[in-house]
Design a protein around this motif. Structure first.
Motif, PDB file in Angstrom:
ATOM      1  N   MET A   1     -39.793  15.154 -35.571  1.00 46.97           N
ATOM      2  CA  MET A   1     -41.011  14.373 -35.810  1.00 46.97           C
ATOM      3  C   MET A   1     -41.030  13.956 -37.280  1.00 46.97           C
ATOM      4  O   MET A   1     -40.709  14.750 -38.147  1.00 46.97           O
ATOM      5  CB  MET A   1     -42.248  15.201 -35.500  1.00 46.97           C
ATOM      6  N   HIS A   2     -41.424  12.700 -37.497  1.00 47.62           N
ATOM      7  CA  HIS A   2     -41.577  12.207 -38.865  1.00 47.62           C
ATOM      8  C   HIS A   2     -42.975  11.617 -39.021  1.00 47.62           C
ATOM      9  O   HIS A   2     -43.423  10.837 -38.182  1.00 47.62           O
ATOM     10  CB  HIS A   2     -40.534  11.151 -39.211  1.00 47.62           C
ATOM     11  N   ASP A   3     -43.639  11.992 -40.108  1.00 47.00           N
ATOM     12  CA  ASP A   3     -44.974  11.483 -40.416  1.00 47.00           C
ATOM     13  C   ASP A   3     -44.850  10.499 -41.574  1.00 47.00           C
ATOM     14  O   ASP A   3     -44.457  10.878 -42.678  1.00 47.00           O
ATOM     15  CB  ASP A   3     -45.895  12.653 -40.790  1.00 47.00           C
ATOM     16  N   PHE A   4     -45.188   9.231 -41.315  1.00 44.92           N
ATOM     17  CA  PHE A   4     -45.155   8.217 -42.365  1.00 44.92           C
ATOM     18  C   PHE A   4     -46.355   8.341 -43.299  1.00 44.92           C
ATOM     19  O   PHE A   4     -46.404   7.676 -44.323  1.00 44.92           O
ATOM     20  CB  PHE A   4     -45.132   6.802 -41.759  1.00 44.92           C
ATOM     21  N   GLY A   5     -47.318   9.153 -42.929  1.00 40.29           N
ATOM     22  CA  GLY A   5     -48.528   9.289 -43.742  1.00 40.29           C
ATOM     23  C   GLY A   5     -49.441   8.095 -43.514  1.00 40.29           C
ATOM     24  O   GLY A   5     -49.535   7.563 -42.421  1.00 40.29           O
ATOM     25  N   THR A   6     -50.097   7.637 -44.585  1.00 41.60           N
ATOM     26  CA  THR A   6     -51.001   6.494 -44.493  1.00 41.60           C
ATOM     27  C   THR A   6     -50.253   5.231 -44.901  1.00 41.60           C
ATOM     28  O   THR A   6     -49.671   5.173 -45.988  1.00 41.60           O
ATOM     29  CB  THR A   6     -52.226   6.699 -45.400  1.00 41.60           C
ATOM     30  N   ILE A   7     -50.285   4.245 -44.023  1.00 40.08           N
ATOM     31  CA  ILE A   7     -49.659   2.947 -44.314  1.00 40.08           C
ATOM     32  C   ILE A   7     -50.685   1.854 -44.031  1.00 40.08           C
ATOM     33  O   ILE A   7     -51.716   2.106 -43.408  1.00 40.08           O
ATOM     34  CB  ILE A   7     -48.385   2.717 -43.470  1.00 40.08           C
ATOM     35  N   ASN A   8     -50.421   0.658 -44.504  1.00 42.25           N
ATOM     36  CA  ASN A   8     -51.328  -0.474 -44.293  1.00 42.25           C
ATOM     37  C   ASN A   8     -50.942  -1.236 -43.035  1.00 42.25           C
ATOM     38  O   ASN A   8     -49.753  -1.368 -42.718  1.00 42.25           O
ATOM     39  CB  ASN A   8     -51.292  -1.418 -45.497  1.00 42.25           C
ATOM     40  N   GLU A   9     -51.946  -1.734 -42.341  1.00 46.87           N
ATOM     41  CA  GLU A   9     -51.698  -2.535 -41.151  1.00 46.87           C
ATOM     42  C   GLU A   9     -50.814  -3.716 -41.521  1.00 46.87           C
ATOM     43  O   GLU A   9     -51.057  -4.411 -42.500  1.00 46.87           O
ATOM     44  CB  GLU A   9     -53.018  -3.026 -40.549  1.00 46.87           C
TER      45      GLU A   9
ATOM     46  N   GLU B   1     -39.533   2.457 -41.659  1.00 45.81           N
ATOM     47  CA  GLU B   1     -38.421   2.978 -40.881  1.00 45.81           C
ATOM     48  C   GLU B   1     -38.042   4.368 -41.360  1.00 45.81           C
ATOM     49  O   GLU B   1     -38.310   4.749 -42.502  1.00 45.81           O
ATOM     50  CB  GLU B   1     -37.215   2.047 -40.932  1.00 45.81           C
ATOM     51  N   HIS B   2     -37.434   5.118 -40.445  1.00 48.02           N
ATOM     52  CA  HIS B   2     -36.979   6.468 -40.768  1.00 48.02           C
ATOM     53  C   HIS B   2     -35.681   6.736 -40.014  1.00 48.02           C
ATOM     54  O   HIS B   2     -35.524   6.323 -38.862  1.00 48.02           O
ATOM     55  CB  HIS B   2     -38.030   7.513 -40.380  1.00 48.02           C
ATOM     56  N   THR B   3     -34.774   7.449 -40.663  1.00 50.79           N
ATOM     57  CA  THR B   3     -33.507   7.814 -40.043  1.00 50.79           C
ATOM     58  C   THR B   3     -33.559   9.274 -39.609  1.00 50.79           C
ATOM     59  O   THR B   3     -33.777  10.160 -40.429  1.00 50.79           O
ATOM     60  CB  THR B   3     -32.339   7.597 -41.026  1.00 50.79           C
ATOM     61  N   PHE B   4     -33.394   9.488 -38.322  1.00 51.40           N
ATOM     62  CA  PHE B   4     -33.316  10.839 -37.764  1.00 51.40           C
ATOM     63  C   PHE B   4     -31.846  11.224 -37.708  1.00 51.40           C
ATOM     64  O   PHE B   4     -31.046  10.551 -37.056  1.00 51.40           O
ATOM     65  CB  PHE B   4     -33.910  10.880 -36.350  1.00 51.40           C
TER      66      PHE B   4
ATOM     67  N   GLY C   1     -43.431  -1.633 -27.812  1.00 48.13           N
ATOM     68  CA  GLY C   1     -42.609  -2.644 -28.475  1.00 48.13           C
ATOM     69  C   GLY C   1     -42.642  -2.569 -29.990  1.00 48.13           C
ATOM     70  O   GLY C   1     -41.782  -3.139 -30.659  1.00 48.13           O
ATOM     71  N   CYS C   2     -43.599  -1.844 -30.554  1.00 45.64           N
ATOM     72  CA  CYS C   2     -43.708  -1.734 -32.010  1.00 45.64           C
ATOM     73  C   CYS C   2     -42.740  -0.696 -32.570  1.00 45.64           C
ATOM     74  O   CYS C   2     -42.562  -0.595 -33.775  1.00 45.64           O
ATOM     75  CB  CYS C   2     -45.138  -1.376 -32.403  1.00 45.64           C
ATOM     76  N   THR C   3     -42.102   0.081 -31.716  1.00 45.96           N
ATOM     77  CA  THR C   3     -41.193   1.148 -32.129  1.00 45.96           C
ATOM     78  C   THR C   3     -39.800   0.821 -31.607  1.00 45.96           C
ATOM     79  O   THR C   3     -39.568   0.829 -30.396  1.00 45.96           O
ATOM     80  CB  THR C   3     -41.670   2.499 -31.577  1.00 45.96           C
ATOM     81  N   VAL C   4     -38.873   0.522 -32.532  1.00 47.11           N
ATOM     82  CA  VAL C   4     -37.550   0.053 -32.134  1.00 47.11           C
ATOM     83  C   VAL C   4     -36.467   0.967 -32.716  1.00 47.11           C
ATOM     84  O   VAL C   4     -36.304   1.041 -33.931  1.00 47.11           O
ATOM     85  CB  VAL C   4     -37.310  -1.396 -32.611  1.00 47.11           C
ATOM     86  N   PRO C   5     -35.719   1.664 -31.854  1.00 42.03           N
ATOM     87  CA  PRO C   5     -34.638   2.520 -32.330  1.00 42.03           C
ATOM     88  C   PRO C   5     -33.287   1.809 -32.306  1.00 42.03           C
ATOM     89  O   PRO C   5     -33.072   0.873 -31.545  1.00 42.03           O
ATOM     90  CB  PRO C   5     -34.632   3.660 -31.311  1.00 42.03           C
ATOM     91  N   SER C   6     -32.372   2.254 -33.170  1.00 41.35           N
ATOM     92  CA  SER C   6     -30.969   1.846 -33.081  1.00 41.35           C
ATOM     93  C   SER C   6     -30.134   3.110 -33.194  1.00 41.35           C
ATOM     94  O   SER C   6     -30.460   4.007 -33.960  1.00 41.35           O
ATOM     95  CB  SER C   6     -30.613   0.810 -34.143  1.00 41.35           C
ATOM     96  N   TRP C   7     -29.065   3.200 -32.418  1.00 37.89           N
ATOM     97  CA  TRP C   7     -28.306   4.437 -32.287  1.00 37.89           C
ATOM     98  C   TRP C   7     -26.820   4.144 -32.274  1.00 37.89           C
ATOM     99  O   TRP C   7     -26.403   3.011 -32.035  1.00 37.89           O
ATOM    100  CB  TRP C   7     -28.727   5.163 -31.004  1.00 37.89           C
ATOM    101  N   PRO C   8     -25.989   5.172 -32.500  1.00 38.29           N
ATOM    102  CA  PRO C   8     -24.532   4.964 -32.472  1.00 38.29           C
ATOM    103  C   PRO C   8     -24.055   4.672 -31.054  1.00 38.29           C
ATOM    104  O   PRO C   8     -24.452   5.354 -30.111  1.00 38.29           O
ATOM    105  CB  PRO C   8     -23.962   6.295 -32.989  1.00 38.29           C
ATOM    106  N   LYS C   9     -23.242   3.656 -30.913  1.00 36.54           N
ATOM    107  CA  LYS C   9     -22.735   3.264 -29.594  1.00 36.54           C
ATOM    108  C   LYS C   9     -21.453   4.020 -29.239  1.00 36.54           C
ATOM    109  O   LYS C   9     -21.067   4.074 -28.080  1.00 36.54           O
ATOM    110  CB  LYS C   9     -22.467   1.754 -29.542  1.00 36.54           C
ATOM    111  N   GLU C  10     -20.792   4.594 -30.237  1.00 33.32           N
ATOM    112  CA  GLU C  10     -19.569   5.364 -30.012  1.00 33.32           C
ATOM    113  C   GLU C  10     -19.919   6.831 -29.791  1.00 33.32           C
ATOM    114  O   GLU C  10     -20.912   7.318 -30.336  1.00 33.32           O
ATOM    115  CB  GLU C  10     -18.635   5.234 -31.219  1.00 33.32           C
TER     116      GLU C  10
ATOM    117  N   ASN D   1     -43.473  -1.122 -36.511  1.00 32.57           N
ATOM    118  CA  ASN D   1     -44.237  -2.271 -37.004  1.00 32.57           C
ATOM    119  C   ASN D   1     -45.719  -1.986 -36.734  1.00 32.57           C
ATOM    120  O   ASN D   1     -46.145  -1.896 -35.580  1.00 32.57           O
ATOM    121  CB  ASN D   1     -43.807  -3.546 -36.277  1.00 32.57           C
ATOM    122  N   SER D   2     -46.506  -1.865 -37.796  1.00 33.71           N
ATOM    123  CA  SER D   2     -47.909  -1.463 -37.662  1.00 33.71           C
ATOM    124  C   SER D   2     -48.863  -2.643 -37.453  1.00 33.71           C
ATOM    125  O   SER D   2     -50.078  -2.453 -37.456  1.00 33.71           O
ATOM    126  CB  SER D   2     -48.335  -0.664 -38.895  1.00 33.71           C
TER     127      SER D   2
END
Length: 159
Positions: free
Chosen positions: A55-63, A68-71, A91-100, A115-116
């Motif tokens: 879990m990652h908490d971005f804290g307070t951000i503006n609309e 982004e965060h790297t797990f 749709g506001c949460t978009v992951p990218s992952w290793p394909k190999e 995207n807030s």
């Protein structure tokens, strides 16, 4: 009259094409069944996905902010880890992952962008990861408090 005839012809075509004598069980190839059974017997080990944080908490951000965060994760199993899909809870949460495949003992990363825009107040989003681990699915989460856009709030109050 023409519509009735066309409907009758369509129904007849469906009935005649769906009433085959061949059953699904007849299509199973005994050689393929034996091949799959042998492959499964020879398969050794299981991939295991261990995250540094789930879990990652971005804290307070503006609309309107895009953050982004790297797990980071490690394959602590004894066979290659394959990620077939990663999907955000909206749709506001978009992951990218290793394909190999990630080899045993190796590390990998999943980047999650949030995207807030039009997402004021408390937000909790998940990313469901489909893998070849024992459970078949893993999950990571992000959260943030999104400060509403003051201009939007003022315009909404006027209307």
């Amino acid at each position: 009259m023409k519509k009735g005839f066309l409907m009758l012809a369509a129904v007849a075509a469906i009935v005649f094409t769906s009433c085959k004598d061949e059953k699904a069980a007849d299509k199973v190839n005994d050689e393929k069944v034996a091949e799959v059974a042998e492959r499964d017997e020879n398969a050794e080990g299981t991939a295991k996905m261990t995250f540094e944080e789930e879990m990652h908490d971005f804290g307070t951000i503006n609309e309107g902010d895009v953050v982004e965060h790297t797990f980071k994760f490690t394959n602590d199993g004894d066979s290659p880890l394959v990620i077939t899909q990663a999907k955000g809870s909206c749709g506001c949460t978009v992951p990218s992952w290793p394909k190999e495949p990630v080899a045993p003992g190796e590390q990998g990363e999943i980047l999650v962008k949030f995207n807030s825009r039009n997402k004021p107040n408390n937000q909790m989003k998940t990313v469901r990861i489909t893998t070849n681990t024992e459970s078949g699915q893993e999950m990571i989460k992000i959260k943030a408090f999104v400060t509403p856009d003051a201009d939007k709030a003022a315009a909404k109050a006027k209307s």
